[in-house]
Write an enzyme that holds these catalytic residues in place. Structure first.
Site, PDB file in Angstrom:
ATOM      1  N   GLU A 108      -3.860   1.847  -6.321  1.00 18.59           N
ATOM      2  CA  GLU A 108      -3.043   0.271  -6.693  1.00 18.59           C
ATOM      3  C   GLU A 108      -2.752  -0.001  -8.202  1.00 18.59           C
ATOM      4  O   GLU A 108      -3.702   0.663  -8.743  1.00 18.59           O
ATOM      5  CB  GLU A 108      -3.592  -0.885  -6.339  1.00 18.59           C
ATOM      6  CG  GLU A 108      -2.624  -2.657  -6.005  1.00 18.59           C
ATOM      7  CD  GLU A 108      -1.464  -1.873  -5.106  1.00 18.59           C
ATOM      8  OE1 GLU A 108      -0.559  -1.479  -6.061  1.00 18.59           O
ATOM      9  OE2 GLU A 108      -1.047  -1.770  -4.382  1.00 18.59           O
TER      10      GLU A 108
ATOM     11  N   CYS B 235       0.838  -1.073  -0.133  1.00 12.79           N
ATOM     12  CA  CYS B 235      -0.181  -0.229  -0.149  1.00 12.79           C
ATOM     13  C   CYS B 235       0.657   1.563   0.204  1.00 12.79           C
ATOM     14  O   CYS B 235       1.276   1.599   0.812  1.00 12.79           O
ATOM     15  CB  CYS B 235      -0.827  -0.021   1.635  1.00 12.79           C
ATOM     16  SG  CYS B 235      -1.531   1.308   1.439  1.00 12.79           S
TER      17      CYS B 235
END
Length: 253
Positions: free
Chosen positions: A111, A2
């Site tokens: 992402e 992340c």
């Protein structure tokens, strides 16, 4: 991993969702990046008997974890994530896993799908948010690092785990999301050992998130506006279909 996320909820929404004592006003943040200050929720002192005040507090920390034993931060890698599967066994995170677990409120995260060499083609950014909207809370770790001159800085990392089936179509990792009914267990470092909360460090349910293809604007830290989350047509090589398993996974609204 992340590496970018967003927090656009109001302080009032965060207060209600996370039951903290108080929180300062702050602007919406659409592109939170490593080394920037991030909002954390920590366990506070238990309220007196009969009090209905919450026992959680909001603090700010630098996103980039520094273990207390580090001598020179310039010679230590930037740790923005910790693998949930191995964090308790790593010297960098062992103490924080036992004593300084935190919650990281977020509206969603970004992402990138990076095609393999065989697939070819450019990377595609995705804005990943709860299907029902609202706030989520990532599992996090906090450490206060002290320099030789006595100055201190609070630092943090976000725990990650294997991706669920939804996120797995573009990446093999995702942040650990703590359900609201598990907040107390996760934050309770006095009675809950790491082995006691190991069951919380699992992939989120497959239907929690929706993935929205967005532009490359998110790649630059200087870009901080809501346009980062505007849907775009995903990049595809001519003559190719969407990445395997991705059909019917995307929701633009």
């Amino acid at each position: 991993m992340c590496g970018r996320y967003s927090l656009t909820a109001t302080p009032e929404e965060i207060l209600e969702f996370l039951s903290v004592v108080s929180i300062d006003d702050f602007p919406k943040r659409f592109n939170i990046a490593p080394t920037q200050p991030v909002l954390l929720i920590v366990a506070g002192e238990k309220p007196l008997p009969g009090s209905n005040l919450p026992a959680r507090q909001a603090v700010l920390a630098r996103w980039g974890f520094l273990p207390g034993w580090v001598k020179d931060p310039k010679e230590f890698p930037l740790l923005i994530n910790a693998r949930a599967e191995t964090a308790i066994g790593k010297a960098s995170f062992r103490a924080a896993m036992r004593h300084r677990r935190v919650l990281v409120p977020a509206s969603g995260f970004y992402e990138w799908h990076r095609p393999s060499k065989e697939e070819g083609g450019p990377s595609q950014a995705y804005w990943i948010r709860p299907k029902r909207g609202g706030i989520i809370a990532f599992a996090g770790l906090m450490e206060t690092w002290s320099s030789a001159d006595g100055s201190e800085v609070d630092t943090a990392a976000i725990l990650t785990t294997r991706a669920n089936r939804t996120i797995g179509t573009i990446h093999d990792r995702m942040p650990v999301v703590i359900d609201p009914h598990d907040f107390e267990r996760w934050l309770d470092c006095k009675t809950q050992e790491p082995r006691d909360i190991a069951d919380l460090m699992r992939p989120a349910d497959d239907d929690l998130f929706e993935m929205i293809p967005v532009s490359d604007l998110v790649n630059k830290v200087a870009n901080m506006g809501p346009e980062l989350q505007q849907p775009v047509e995903p990049k595809l090589r001519p003559g190719r279909s969407e990445p395997r398993g991705q059909q019917n996974q995307l929701s633009l609204f």
